[in-house]
Enzyme design. Structure first.
Site, PDB file in Angstrom:
ATOM      1  N   HIS A 150      10.521  48.584  -9.756  1.00  0.00           N
ATOM      2  CA  HIS A 150      11.045  47.790 -10.861  1.00  0.00           C
ATOM      3  C   HIS A 150      12.434  48.304 -11.265  1.00  0.00           C
ATOM      4  CE1 HIS A 150      10.027  45.813 -15.000  1.00  0.00           C
ATOM      5  NE2 HIS A 150      10.621  44.965 -14.180  1.00  0.00           N
ATOM      6  N   ASP A 154      10.050  45.467 -18.611  1.00  0.00           N
ATOM      7  CA  ASP A 154       9.586  44.186 -19.124  1.00  0.00           C
ATOM      8  C   ASP A 154       9.109  44.361 -20.561  1.00  0.00           C
ATOM      9  OD1 ASP A 154      10.066  43.031 -16.675  1.00  0.00           O
ATOM     10  OD2 ASP A 154       7.975  43.171 -15.986  1.00  0.00           O
ATOM     11  N   HIS A 229       7.518  36.791 -20.024  1.00  0.00           N
ATOM     12  CA  HIS A 229       7.965  38.085 -20.556  1.00  0.00           C
ATOM     13  C   HIS A 229       9.496  38.121 -20.484  1.00  0.00           C
ATOM     14  CE1 HIS A 229       7.955  38.821 -16.182  1.00  0.00           C
ATOM     15  NE2 HIS A 229       8.873  39.757 -16.436  1.00  0.00           N
ATOM     16  N   HIS A 231      12.565  40.281 -18.850  1.00  0.00           N
ATOM     17  CA  HIS A 231      13.009  41.363 -17.974  1.00  0.00           C
ATOM     18  C   HIS A 231      14.372  41.834 -18.480  1.00  0.00           C
ATOM     19  CE1 HIS A 231      13.647  43.668 -14.273  1.00  0.00           C
ATOM     20  NE2 HIS A 231      14.892  43.211 -14.303  1.00  0.00           N
TER      21      HIS A 231
END
Length: 257
Positions: A150, A154, A229, A231
């Site tokens: 990642h 998030d 969500h 990011h």
């Protein structure tokens, strides 16, 4: 036989000569306008001067004395007026300087306040979503990400939640971003970049300046996602792969998550 008077420094001039000289002196005083009425007292004092050997003291007539007093008073009044004018001018100059100094201090205070407000404006940071939390951390591994981990964090957010610029900056991207869906990228005042992905809508355009807390869009589930969500990334450039730890970035600017 005729007698010839011997001349010498001890011989007194005749009364006629003295009287003539005094008269001439009085005439001279009268001609110059000094004292025209002194002749009679001078002649009257002659005998006394001869008897005592002292110079006579002449009394000035009242009108002349009054004129002299009037002139003296006028001179004193002019001097007093000049003194008062000088004092007034000095007081006015002191008041002007005091006012100028006060104005200068007030201007400097306003300038300092403006600089402080600008400094605060440029260095204020907030969380991109209020009252939320990090649902997926930075560098979390997995097959969901093409890089194998990642590249941001998030924030938990239902679709339609307001998303805010974390600090002052200029929008450099606002539109579709591939796997990021609808995204906004902002060049921050310190030269770093922040990215906001998977938005359901965008409320800013390229070139626009935004303040900390300015709403730039709404969270959503566009792009490569498993659910709604936000990011969020922090980068050293607008390009993919220049990411830095977003949590450390926000904490460095006073934002606790």
């Amino acid at each position: 036989m005729a007698f010839i008077c011997a001349t010498g420094k001890h011989r007194r001039p005749s009364r006629m000569k003295r009287t003539t000289a005094q008269a001439a002196g009085i005439a001279a005083l009268t001609t110059t306008g000094v004292i025209g009425s002194l002749a009679a007292p001078a002649l009257a004092a002659e005998t006394t001067a001869e008897q005592t050997g002292l110079l006579p003291v002449l009394a000035v007539d009242n009108p002349v004395a009054q004129q002299i007093d009037s002139v003296a008073e006028e001179i004193d009044a002019q001097a007093e007026a000049q003194k008062e004018a000088a004092e007034r001018k000095a007081a006015e100059e002191a008041a002007r300087q005091k006012a100028a100094e006060a104005a200068k201090k007030a201007r400097e205070a306003r300038e300092r306040a403006a600089r402080e407000a600008e400094r605060k404006r440029l260095n204020t940071f907030v969380a991109p979503i209020a009252h939320s939390y990090v649902s997926t951390g930075y560098r979390t591994g997995g097959s969901l990400w093409s890089s194998g981990s990642h590249t941001g964090i998030d924030f938990h957010a239902a679709s339609g939640t307001p998303v805010h610029a974390v600090g002052y900056g200029t929008v450099v991207e606002a539109g579709w971003g591939g796997a990021y869906g609808n995204q906004v990228v902002i060049r921050m005042n310190d030269g770093t970049y922040t990215q906001y992905g998977h938005l359901s809508s965008i409320a800013v355009s390229v070139g626009q300046h935004v303040e900390a807390g300015r709403q730039i869009g709404l969270s959503g589930a566009t792009g490569n996602v498993t659910g709604p969500h936000l990011h969020f990334e922090a980068r050293t450039s607008p390009e993919y792969g220049s990411d830095i730890d977003p949590v450390a970035y926000l904490r460095l600017h006073g934002v606790s998550l």
